[in-house]
Scaffold this motif. Structure first.
Motif, PDB file in Angstrom:
ATOM      1  N   LYS A   8      53.540 104.507  96.495  1.00 34.02           N
ATOM      2  CA  LYS A   8      54.495 103.384  96.461  1.00 34.02           C
ATOM      3  C   LYS A   8      53.784 102.089  96.055  1.00 34.02           C
ATOM      4  O   LYS A   8      54.307 101.304  95.266  1.00 34.02           O
ATOM      5  N   LEU A 187      64.944  93.441  91.881  1.00 35.29           N
ATOM      6  CA  LEU A 187      65.252  94.781  92.372  1.00 35.29           C
ATOM      7  C   LEU A 187      64.018  95.446  92.983  1.00 35.29           C
ATOM      8  O   LEU A 187      64.105  96.082  94.045  1.00 35.29           O
ATOM      9  N   THR A 188      62.867  95.282  92.363  1.00 32.94           N
ATOM     10  CA  THR A 188      61.630  95.849  92.903  1.00 32.94           C
ATOM     11  C   THR A 188      61.304  95.251  94.265  1.00 32.94           C
ATOM     12  O   THR A 188      60.880  95.964  95.177  1.00 32.94           O
ATOM     13  N   LEU A 191      63.603  96.886  96.809  1.00 34.53           N
ATOM     14  CA  LEU A 191      63.187  98.264  97.072  1.00 34.53           C
ATOM     15  C   LEU A 191      61.883  98.304  97.861  1.00 34.53           C
ATOM     16  O   LEU A 191      61.712  99.159  98.744  1.00 34.53           O
ATOM     17  N   SER A 195      61.338 100.163 101.474  1.00 36.48           N
ATOM     18  CA  SER A 195      60.593 101.416 101.352  1.00 36.48           C
ATOM     19  C   SER A 195      59.714 101.675 102.580  1.00 36.48           C
ATOM     20  O   SER A 195      59.407 100.813 103.327  1.00 36.48           O
TER      21      SER A 195
END
Length: 195
Positions: A8, A187-188, A191, A195
């Motif tokens: 990730k 958006l990253t 996320l 995560s």
């Protein structure tokens, strides 16, 4: 709160560096109507963005040591997205301004480029130190973690360079590409937080 897996962290660093290089490549297109496309233009863009990367890594490391969290990482991406959007109005404001016209040509180019691209490159370069801090659980594996994250980050920069130079500018156009990069960054960040 830690990013639980190295993959990730690698993806996050990859995306951040990818976006930095997209911005660097489109910078020449954005600045061309104002300062042309010359060796001075490219030297200004590359120098300013590298300076932003260096300062961003430094500041990002300091922030990571004190405030390492997924929330701060998300905030970095969000601010990076906003400053990327800000490139378009900043270009209209600074690139056509006559404030720097009395200065030597090279100084003029560097200052205009700095006013437009320095802050976004600082913000986006704060990601890697934060990701490294969030990923490190075992100090005995620091070299491997840092090396892997930087390798993925550099791979993202390479792919961002080729994709932008060969495809993205043709497919999306410069203005749309700025918006697309900003959207990917925001958006990253979201996320990464979840995560």
């Amino acid at each position: 709160m830690r990013i639980p897996t190295l993959w990730k962290a690698n993806i996050i660093a990859f995306i951040s560096s990818f976006c930095v290089m997209v911005i660097e490549l489109i910078a020449a297109r954005i600045m061309a109507p104002y300062i042309g496309v010359s060796l001075y233009t490219w030297a200004s863009i590359i120098g300013v963005i590298l300076a932003g990367i260096a300062l961003g890594n430094y500041i990002g490391g300091k922030i990571a040591d004190k405030y390492a969290s997924s929330l701060v990482l998300m905030a970095i991406f969000f601010v990076g997205g906003l400053t990327t959007i800000g490139i378009l109005p900043a270009t209209k404001f600074f690139a056509s301004a006559t404030w720097f016209d009395s200065l030597p040509l090279m100084t003029n180019f560097v200052l205009k480029t700095t006013c437009i691209f320095f802050i976004p490159s600082i913000i986006l370069s704060m990601v890697s130190p934060m990701v490294i801090k969030l990923t490190l659980a075992d100090l005995g594996k620091t070299g491997g973690v840092v090396g892997t994250i930087y390798a993925c980050s550099t791979t993202g920069a390479i792919l961002g360079t080729f994709m932008t130079g060969f495809y993205f500018i043709i497919w999306f156009g410069t203005g749309n590409l700025v918006w697309l990069v900003a959207g990917v960054l925001i958006l990253t960040g979201i996320l990464a937080f979840f995560s």
